[in-house]
Scaffold this motif. Structure first.
Motif, PDB file in Angstrom:
ATOM      1  N   VAL A  52     -71.020  -2.107-132.971  1.00  0.00           N
ATOM      2  CA  VAL A  52     -70.489  -1.041-132.110  1.00  0.00           C
ATOM      3  C   VAL A  52     -69.047  -1.363-131.734  1.00  0.00           C
ATOM      4  CG1 VAL A  52     -70.770   0.173-129.903  1.00  0.00           C
ATOM      5  CG2 VAL A  52     -72.799  -0.566-131.180  1.00  0.00           C
ATOM      6  N   ILE A  53     -68.207  -0.320-131.665  1.00  0.00           N
ATOM      7  CA  ILE A  53     -66.828  -0.519-131.217  1.00  0.00           C
ATOM      8  C   ILE A  53     -66.530   0.395-130.025  1.00  0.00           C
ATOM      9  CG2 ILE A  53     -65.907  -1.277-133.432  1.00  0.00           C
ATOM     10  CD1 ILE A  53     -64.887   1.596-133.865  1.00  0.00           C
ATOM     11  N   ASP A  54     -65.518   0.002-129.250  1.00  0.00           N
ATOM     12  CA  ASP A  54     -65.076   0.838-128.131  1.00  0.00           C
ATOM     13  C   ASP A  54     -63.838   1.626-128.552  1.00  0.00           C
ATOM     14  OD1 ASP A  54     -62.912  -0.921-128.079  1.00  0.00           O
ATOM     15  OD2 ASP A  54     -63.593  -1.985-126.291  1.00  0.00           O
ATOM     16  N   HIS A  55     -63.192   2.282-127.605  1.00  0.00           N
ATOM     17  CA  HIS A  55     -62.039   3.132-127.921  1.00  0.00           C
ATOM     18  C   HIS A  55     -60.800   2.341-128.325  1.00  0.00           C
ATOM     19  CE1 HIS A  55     -63.147   7.340-126.159  1.00  0.00           C
ATOM     20  NE2 HIS A  55     -63.928   6.958-127.144  1.00  0.00           N
ATOM     21  N   GLU A  56     -60.855   1.033-128.151  1.00  0.00           N
ATOM     22  CA  GLU A  56     -59.755   0.196-128.605  1.00  0.00           C
ATOM     23  C   GLU A  56     -60.068  -0.454-129.953  1.00  0.00           C
ATOM     24  OE1 GLU A  56     -58.825  -2.559-125.518  1.00  0.00           O
ATOM     25  OE2 GLU A  56     -57.993  -1.025-124.182  1.00  0.00           O
ATOM     26  N   GLY A  57     -61.218  -0.092-130.508  1.00  0.00           N
ATOM     27  CA  GLY A  57     -61.609  -0.649-131.796  1.00  0.00           C
ATOM     28  C   GLY A  57     -62.187  -2.043-131.715  1.00  0.00           C
ATOM     29  N   LYS A  58     -62.519  -2.491-130.508  1.00  0.00           N
ATOM     30  CA  LYS A  58     -63.077  -3.829-130.310  1.00  0.00           C
ATOM     31  C   LYS A  58     -64.603  -3.755-130.281  1.00  0.00           C
ATOM     32  CE  LYS A  58     -59.043  -5.482-127.739  1.00  0.00           C
ATOM     33  NZ  LYS A  58     -58.548  -5.973-126.431  1.00  0.00           N
ATOM     34  N   THR A  59     -65.253  -4.805-130.770  1.00  0.00           N
ATOM     35  CA  THR A  59     -66.706  -4.811-130.854  1.00  0.00           C
ATOM     36  C   THR A  59     -67.349  -4.893-129.461  1.00  0.00           C
ATOM     37  OG1 THR A  59     -68.583  -5.817-131.993  1.00  0.00           O
ATOM     38  CG2 THR A  59     -66.924  -7.315-131.102  1.00  0.00           C
ATOM     39  N   ARG A  60     -68.512  -4.271-129.332  1.00  0.00           N
ATOM     40  CA  ARG A  60     -69.285  -4.256-128.082  1.00  0.00           C
ATOM     41  C   ARG A  60     -70.662  -4.865-128.322  1.00  0.00           C
ATOM     42  NH1 ARG A  60     -68.357   0.273-124.702  1.00  0.00           N
ATOM     43  NH2 ARG A  60     -70.232  -0.370-123.601  1.00  0.00           N
ATOM     44  N   THR A  61     -71.171  -5.627-127.352  1.00  0.00           N
ATOM     45  CA  THR A  61     -72.493  -6.251-127.487  1.00  0.00           C
ATOM     46  C   THR A  61     -73.408  -5.966-126.298  1.00  0.00           C
ATOM     47  OG1 THR A  61     -71.735  -8.320-126.472  1.00  0.00           O
ATOM     48  CG2 THR A  61     -71.554  -8.138-128.877  1.00  0.00           C
ATOM     49  N   ASP A  62     -72.906  -5.255-125.274  1.00  0.00           N
ATOM     50  CA  ASP A  62     -73.679  -4.992-124.053  1.00  0.00           C
ATOM     51  C   ASP A  62     -74.634  -3.816-124.282  1.00  0.00           C
ATOM     52  OD1 ASP A  62     -71.202  -3.641-124.332  1.00  0.00           O
ATOM     53  OD2 ASP A  62     -71.268  -2.962-122.260  1.00  0.00           O
ATOM     54  N   THR A  63     -75.855  -4.125-124.682  1.00  0.00           N
ATOM     55  CA  THR A  63     -76.796  -3.150-125.225  1.00  0.00           C
ATOM     56  C   THR A  63     -77.038  -1.949-124.321  1.00  0.00           C
ATOM     57  OG1 THR A  63     -77.891  -5.000-126.325  1.00  0.00           O
ATOM     58  CG2 THR A  63     -79.084  -2.899-126.258  1.00  0.00           C
ATOM     59  N   GLN A  64     -77.394  -2.185-123.077  1.00  0.00           N
ATOM     60  CA  GLN A  64     -77.776  -1.077-122.197  1.00  0.00           C
ATOM     61  C   GLN A  64     -76.611  -0.122-121.953  1.00  0.00           C
ATOM     62  OE1 GLN A  64     -80.770  -0.419-121.554  1.00  0.00           O
ATOM     63  NE2 GLN A  64     -81.743  -2.346-122.113  1.00  0.00           N
ATOM     64  N   THR A 108     -73.795   8.058-126.043  1.00  0.00           N
ATOM     65  CA  THR A 108     -74.074   9.454-125.685  1.00  0.00           C
ATOM     66  C   THR A 108     -72.837  10.162-125.169  1.00  0.00           C
ATOM     67  OG1 THR A 108     -76.354   8.863-125.144  1.00  0.00           O
ATOM     68  CG2 THR A 108     -75.554  10.954-124.285  1.00  0.00           C
ATOM     69  N   THR A 109     -72.011   9.457-124.416  1.00  0.00           N
ATOM     70  CA  THR A 109     -70.830  10.079-123.815  1.00  0.00           C
ATOM     71  C   THR A 109     -69.594   9.997-124.708  1.00  0.00           C
ATOM     72  OG1 THR A 109     -70.236   8.019-122.698  1.00  0.00           O
ATOM     73  CG2 THR A 109     -71.672   9.549-121.497  1.00  0.00           C
ATOM     74  N   GLY A 110     -69.714   9.258-125.828  1.00  0.00           N
ATOM     75  CA  GLY A 110     -68.575   9.127-126.734  1.00  0.00           C
ATOM     76  C   GLY A 110     -67.642   7.990-126.392  1.00  0.00           C
ATOM     77  N   MET A 111     -68.037   7.130-125.468  1.00  0.00           N
ATOM     78  CA  MET A 111     -67.196   5.998-125.086  1.00  0.00           C
ATOM     79  C   MET A 111     -67.390   4.791-126.010  1.00  0.00           C
ATOM     80  SD  MET A 111     -65.419   7.209-122.728  1.00  0.00           S
ATOM     81  CE  MET A 111     -64.571   5.711-122.214  1.00  0.00           C
ATOM     82  N   ALA A 112     -68.370   4.895-126.910  1.00  0.00           N
ATOM     83  CA  ALA A 112     -68.594   3.849-127.904  1.00  0.00           C
ATOM     84  C   ALA A 112     -69.017   4.520-129.200  1.00  0.00           C
ATOM     85  CB  ALA A 112     -69.664   2.860-127.427  1.00  0.00           C
ATOM     86  N   ALA A 113     -68.857   3.821-130.310  1.00  0.00           N
ATOM     87  CA  ALA A 113     -69.226   4.383-131.604  1.00  0.00           C
ATOM     88  C   ALA A 113     -69.809   3.300-132.496  1.00  0.00           C
ATOM     89  CB  ALA A 113     -68.010   5.013-132.289  1.00  0.00           C
ATOM     90  N   LEU A 114     -70.695   3.704-133.404  1.00  0.00           N
ATOM     91  CA  LEU A 114     -71.241   2.789-134.392  1.00  0.00           C
ATOM     92  C   LEU A 114     -70.226   2.581-135.512  1.00  0.00           C
ATOM     93  CD1 LEU A 114     -74.860   4.221-134.776  1.00  0.00           C
ATOM     94  CD2 LEU A 114     -74.111   2.342-133.308  1.00  0.00           C
TER      95      LEU A 114
END
Length: 376
Positions: free
Chosen positions: A212-224, A231-237
């Motif tokens: 998963v990446i955020d709007h800065e293109g950085k990876t995300r690991t915080d599952t919940q 859903t809100t578009g603040m993260a993307a697969l």
């Protein structure tokens, strides 16, 4: 298989038939006609039987019953045949249950392939249809190649982008072989998919980096939080291949786009942001998904037995090839699912504590006559 069971140490093991009966009854209580409920529970239990825990009973309430409850999915599926020609057809599911539409469509494709060698059916205005592999194996059970794909709510960011634009869009193949099980490649065109992230969430685990990446293109690991932000578009697969082009992310992006086009353009359906599931005021609305189903009859080529023998031989030669250091086995697609089924048909399906609570909630709501061992 002891190692296999260890990963489910906190789970209750429930026999297939008990889960099937429970899911069918719950769906009927939610307003689904009994014959349709039978199809839906068959698709869901097929997922649990094969060890695909992201798409089985865990989806019963949040994806199907909850959406019926809020009025964005019709429990009664009215399928309209828009076009029906020699080897092709187009169906409109009128916001009904995706499993019912998918089952009908692949049945039609198979019947056409029996007569013409090839059959393809496209569907619009449908809903989530469970594991794509179920429909591919409908074809392999008839000695045919099965291909299916579906679009989905926007989740994947394009390569070099950060906005969730494409669905996880599986491109799935079922191929008959001369072995005990068919070759079945059933996977999303993203590195992972929401269902797997939900499994991590239920287990209280962080995500692997790169999913998963955020709007800065950085990876995300915080599952919940990721589950909320998707859903809100603040993260993307990320697409298959991962972030950027170095590891081939553009390939997954390309395949996801192929599925999006074939799930929308053939049937004059909806695509990308139109599948977001929310209106401008962020109120839930239907997800008018599209699917496509292809059946190919090997008898119209060089014959089924020849096809199965060569397909099986290719798989065996791949497994027999030289292993990497520290590795003792090479799996071909569909093999792990077959092995999971061999274990689970003896032990049942693993149900984690979080899903046990959901089952109790549904039982109490619908006043169903069940007392599970995990409640003792």
């Amino acid at each position: 298989m002891d190692e296999y069971a260890k990963q489910y140490e906190d789970c209750a093991w429930i026999p297939f038939e008990d889960l099937e009966k429970f899911m069918e009854e719950a769906l009927v209580h939610a307003g689904v006609p009994k014959d349709d409920a039978k199809i839906i529970k068959e698709v869901l239990i097929a997922s649990d039987k094969r060890g695909i825990d992201s798409h089985g009973i865990g989806r019963l309430k949040p994806i199907y019953i909850d959406r019926i409850d809020i009025g964005i999915m019709n429990p009664v599926t009215e399928i309209e045949v828009l076009k029906d020609q020699a080897a092709t057809a187009v169906l409109d599911a009128h916001n009904g249950m995706g499993h019912v539409a998918g089952h009908k469509a692949m049945e039609m494709a198979i019947e056409k392939a029996k007569k013409y060698g090839l059959g393809m059916v496209a569907v619009r205005n449908s809903n989530h249809y469970g594991i794509a592999g179920y429909y591919a194996t409908m074809a392999t059970d008839e000695g045919m190649i099965g291909i299916t794909g579906t679009n989905a709510r926007p989740s994947i960011a394009p390569t070099h982008g950060v906005e969730n634009m494409l669905g996880t869009n599986p491109l799935t193949f079922g191929i008959p072989t001369d072995e005990e099980f068919p070759f079945v490649l059933d996977c999303a065109t993203s590195v992972s998919q929401r269902g797997k992230i939900e499994v991590y969430g239920r287990a209280g685990k962080e995500l692997p980096e790169g999913w998963v990446i955020d709007h800065e293109g950085k990876t995300r690991t915080d599952t919940q939080q990721v589950l909320k932000d998707l859903t809100t578009g603040m993260a993307a697969l990320t697409p298959l291949g991962g972030i950027g082009e170095t590891t081939g992310g553009y390939k997954g992006f390309g395949y996801a786009t192929v599925v999006e086009i074939l799930s929308a353009a053939l049937q004059d359906g909806s695509w990308m942001k139109a599948l977001n599931g929310f209106d401008d005021e962020h109120k839930p609305i239907p997800y008018p998904l599209g699917h496509f189903f292809i059946a190919i009859n090997p008898e119209f080529f060089m014959g089924l037995e020849t096809f199965k023998r060569i397909a099986g031989t290719i798989c065996r030669e791949l497994r027999a090839s030289k292993k990497a250091p520290g590795e003792d086995y090479i799996f071909t697609a569909g093999e792990k699912e077959h092995l999971a089924y061999q274990f689970r048909k003896e032990h049942g399906c693993p149900v984690p504590p979080s899903l046990q609570k959901v089952m109790i909630t549904l039982r109490d709501r619908f006043k169903m006559d069940y007392q599970w061992d995990f409640e003792k």
